[in-house]
Structures are given as C-alpha cells and as structure tokens.
Write a protein that holds these residues in place. Structure first.
Motif, short mmCIF file in Angstrom:
data_model
loop_
_atom_site.label_atom_id
_atom_site.label_comp_id
_atom_site.label_asym_id
_atom_site.label_seq_id
_atom_site.Cartn_x
_atom_site.Cartn_y
_atom_site.Cartn_z
N ARG A 174 0.87 -1.19 0.00
CA ARG A 174 0.00 0.00 0.00
C ARG A 174 0.90 1.23 0.00
O ARG A 174 1.95 1.24 0.65
CB ARG A 174 -0.91 0.02 1.23
N VAL A 175 0.49 2.25 -0.75
CA VAL A 175 1.23 3.51 -0.79
C VAL A 175 0.29 4.63 -0.41
O VAL A 175 -0.80 4.75 -0.96
CB VAL A 175 1.83 3.78 -2.19
N GLU A 176 0.71 5.46 0.55
CA GLU A 176 -0.11 6.58 1.01
C GLU A 176 0.65 7.88 0.76
O GLU A 176 1.78 8.05 1.23
CB GLU A 176 -0.41 6.44 2.50
N CYS A 177 0.04 8.76 -0.01
CA CYS A 177 0.63 10.09 -0.23
C CYS A 177 0.19 11.01 0.90
O CYS A 177 -1.00 11.23 1.11
CB CYS A 177 0.20 10.66 -1.59
N ARG A 178 1.16 11.55 1.63
CA ARG A 178 0.85 12.38 2.80
C ARG A 178 0.69 13.86 2.44
O ARG A 178 -0.03 14.59 3.11
CB ARG A 178 1.95 12.24 3.86
N THR A 200 11.37 25.76 -9.45
CA THR A 200 10.54 25.09 -8.45
C THR A 200 10.15 23.70 -8.95
O THR A 200 10.17 23.42 -10.14
CB THR A 200 9.26 25.89 -8.15
N VAL A 201 9.80 22.87 -8.00
CA VAL A 201 9.36 21.51 -8.30
C VAL A 201 8.11 21.21 -7.49
O VAL A 201 7.79 21.89 -6.51
CB VAL A 201 10.45 20.47 -7.95
N VAL A 202 7.41 20.18 -7.92
CA VAL A 202 6.32 19.62 -7.13
C VAL A 202 6.90 18.49 -6.29
O VAL A 202 7.59 17.61 -6.82
CB VAL A 202 5.18 19.10 -8.03
N LEU A 203 6.64 18.53 -5.01
CA LEU A 203 7.11 17.49 -4.10
C LEU A 203 5.94 16.62 -3.66
O LEU A 203 4.94 17.12 -3.14
CB LEU A 203 7.77 18.10 -2.87
N ARG A 204 6.06 15.31 -3.89
CA ARG A 204 5.07 14.34 -3.43
C ARG A 204 5.72 13.49 -2.33
O ARG A 204 6.77 12.87 -2.56
CB ARG A 204 4.58 13.44 -4.57
N GLU A 205 5.10 13.47 -1.15
CA GLU A 205 5.64 12.75 0.00
C GLU A 205 4.80 11.49 0.24
O GLU A 205 3.62 11.58 0.55
CB GLU A 205 5.63 13.64 1.24
N THR A 220 9.33 12.52 -3.82
CA THR A 220 9.47 12.57 -5.27
C THR A 220 9.42 14.03 -5.73
O THR A 220 8.45 14.75 -5.44
CB THR A 220 8.36 11.77 -5.95
N TYR A 221 10.45 14.45 -6.45
CA TYR A 221 10.57 15.83 -6.95
C TYR A 221 10.32 15.84 -8.45
O TYR A 221 11.00 15.15 -9.21
CB TYR A 221 11.97 16.37 -6.64
N LEU A 222 9.32 16.62 -8.86
CA LEU A 222 8.91 16.67 -10.27
C LEU A 222 9.01 18.12 -10.76
O LEU A 222 8.35 19.00 -10.21
CB LEU A 222 7.47 16.18 -10.40
N PRO A 223 9.82 18.38 -11.79
CA PRO A 223 9.91 19.75 -12.31
C PRO A 223 8.54 20.29 -12.71
O PRO A 223 7.72 19.57 -13.29
CB PRO A 223 10.82 19.59 -13.53
N THR A 224 8.30 21.54 -12.38
CA THR A 224 7.02 22.16 -12.70
C THR A 224 6.72 22.12 -14.19
O THR A 224 5.58 21.91 -14.61
CB THR A 224 7.00 23.62 -12.21
#
Length: 319
Positions: A174-178, A200-205, A220-224
C-alpha cells in the motif's frame, strides 16, 4: 478469503502451453517467481488477485482467469478477531502494542505485581525480544533495482514497481501520499534534475507499507515544467499505477535511470514515520529517471528501513 474455481489451474496450463511459454518465460513476463507460478498451476497455492490480473494480461486470457477467482468475507476470521482483539493488535500495530498485549497475558508481570513494578530496562528487553520474533525473522523486502522499471506487464496491470515487488514476495502493498507541495528542491536534487537554483518543483511525500507496516518513505521531486497543473501537482490519490503511470500519461517514460545509495541514522521524523526501534539505520537511495533524449524528469529520495528492506542489482558484464 480467495475462492478459486477448480477449472482455474486447467485453464492456466492450457493457455500457457498454447502460447508456447515455459514457466521461466511466464515468470519473466508476469514479474512473479517461477516456483510460485509452478505451485499455482499445480494447485498447491491459491493465486493472489495481482497474479490473476498478471496472468490474464500475459496469456491474453481476456478476463477468463479473473472470472474463476473471487473473494468472499471470512466469517470465522471476523469472529476470531472480535473475540481476541489483543492477539491481532500484538502482531499488527507495532512493538508498543505488542508489549502491552504480552504484558497483559504474562504470568511474569502478574507475579511482579503488575506493570508498575517492571523496570524500563526489562520492558526494553521484552520489546527487543518481540522485535526479533516479528521483524528480524522475516526476510527483507527486496527492491529489484533497474528491473523494476523495465517490465512491460507493470503498465498492462497499472501496477507500481513497489506493488509488483511486494506482491511477488508475498506481501500486501500500500502507498499513502501524505502531502503535495511546491518548493525549491534541495541542492543535490536540483543538480540531478539539471535545474537552475530558482526553479521550483512539485514534491510528493509518500509512505510505502508492506502488510500494513511502513518500510519506506519517498520524496518525489517533479519539475514544474513536467507536471504543470496535472493531477501529479494537485491530487494525493493518483489511482492505479501511481506516479509511475501518471508520468507516462504525460509522455514521460524512463529509458535510463541513475541511483546512488548511502546509509545513515534516521532523523527523528523519519524514525517516527517508519516506527523504527532505536539504533536501526536507514538506507537512503537517490533515484533519477531520464527520457529517451537523456533529459531527467523525476527524482526521488527513498528512505528505507535497513532491517526490513534490501536492494538487489543484476547487471550484464561483457566478457
């Protein structure tokens, strides 16, 4: 509880033979071990729902196999849980509750007059004992390195690499995005993504769980410029396949990866999020994905429990 129609194994064998596939061929395509598939086809083990979906895709069964496998509530298990809640709490919710359940039943505790007379060092010894029994005795969950991104059946089944690995190894993933946020990336991540300091980037924790227990954290760091205003930048729940599939929908498929691994002791927040006992270090893996033009489009810093996970790499060596 999984209920399997007796015709399942016969159909699986017929389809496999009609496709001219050995167990080794099927294992490589379905991302499950050869021995496990052999046991399934011989009726020695019931298939998991993940495996059924994989077999349907790999054998071009068009749902025939899935229709022969159903799940039904197990009334006896529900009744046992209601009658003996402490038994399941001890095994499922971490060391503290396990110690509490052990303490309630223990004749040693009763002889000492209850928990108030038990020293902290004695309870620490008990916690260590339970930790050895319930955690150290289990084999680590294996992260399969580059192979985790190369299997085409993952895309067919909309599985994340973590879900496929955990299922293959008999764990429930299971994966939970906080949290999802925008910020300037850390210096090492900016360098890996070839970004300017002001970008800037989008950060998903994310928290990754196996059998209900946290084993890994992921930032996870995703370029805008990659994710824009897509669901990757706005939604916690990305649906089947998670980040892996959502990036491919935007046209970003990894053709090369770069990973570096270090170890250290966890921060206080990491130790709490992973339910780590004192003294257990973490494995830190910094990953980047590159497209066919060699441009990086995603970087993730994974923090793994060193007592619960391991990393495996297999590479060809030229003679």
């Amino acid at each position: 509880m999984i209920v399997v129609d007796p015709n399942f194994v016969r159909l699986m064998r017929r389809l496999r033979l009609e496709r001219g596939m050995s167990f080794r061929d099927l294992a490589k395509k379905a991302y499950f071990s050869r021995s496990y598939l052999c046991e399934i086809e011989n009726g020695k083990k019931p298939p998991s729902l993940h495996l059924v979906k994989a077999l349907d895709a790999c054998l071009n069964a068009e749902g025939q196999l899935a229709r022969l496998v159903t799940t039904v509530p197990d009334d006896r298990e529900t009744e046992r849980r209601s009658q003996s809640p402490s038994r399941y709490t001890a095994c499922g919710d971490g060391t503290d509750r396990a110690v509490e359940a052990w303490q309630t039943r223990s004749p040693w505790s009763a002889q000492l007059g209850g928990p108030a007379l038990v020293s902290a060092s004695q309870w620490a010894h008990v916690a260590t004992m339970l930790y050895d029994v319930f955690v150290r005795s289990r084999p680590p969950l294996m992260r399969l390195g580059p192979d985790r991104y190369a299997n085409p059946s993952l895309r067919q089944q909309n599985l994340t690499p973590f879900a496929a690995e955990a299922s293959t190894q008999g764990r429930a993933p299971r994966v939970e995005c906080r949290n999802v946020s925008r910020l300037r990336p850390p210096i090492d991540v900016a360098a890996m993504l070839a970004l300017d300091p002001d970008d800037t980037v989008v950060l998903r924790e994310d928290t990754y769980l196996a059998d209900g227990q946290p084993v890994q954290l992921g930032h996870t760091y995703l370029p805008t410029k990659v994710v824009g205003t897509s669901t990757l930048a706005t939604e916690l729940d990305l649906g089947p396949g998670g980040t892996f599939v959502a990036l491919e929908r935007l046209g970003y498929r990894a053709t090369r990866i770069r990973e570096q691994i270090t170890t250290r002791f966890p921060t206080r927040d990491e130790a709490e999020a992973l339910n780590l006992p004192p003294g257990v270090p973490v494995i830190v893996l910094l990953h980047a994905s590159f497209d066919s033009d060699g441009i990086p489009f995603e970087a993730t810093r994974y923090v793994m429990r060193s007592d619960a996970m391991a990393v495996q790499y297999v590479a060809e060596v030229d003679a």
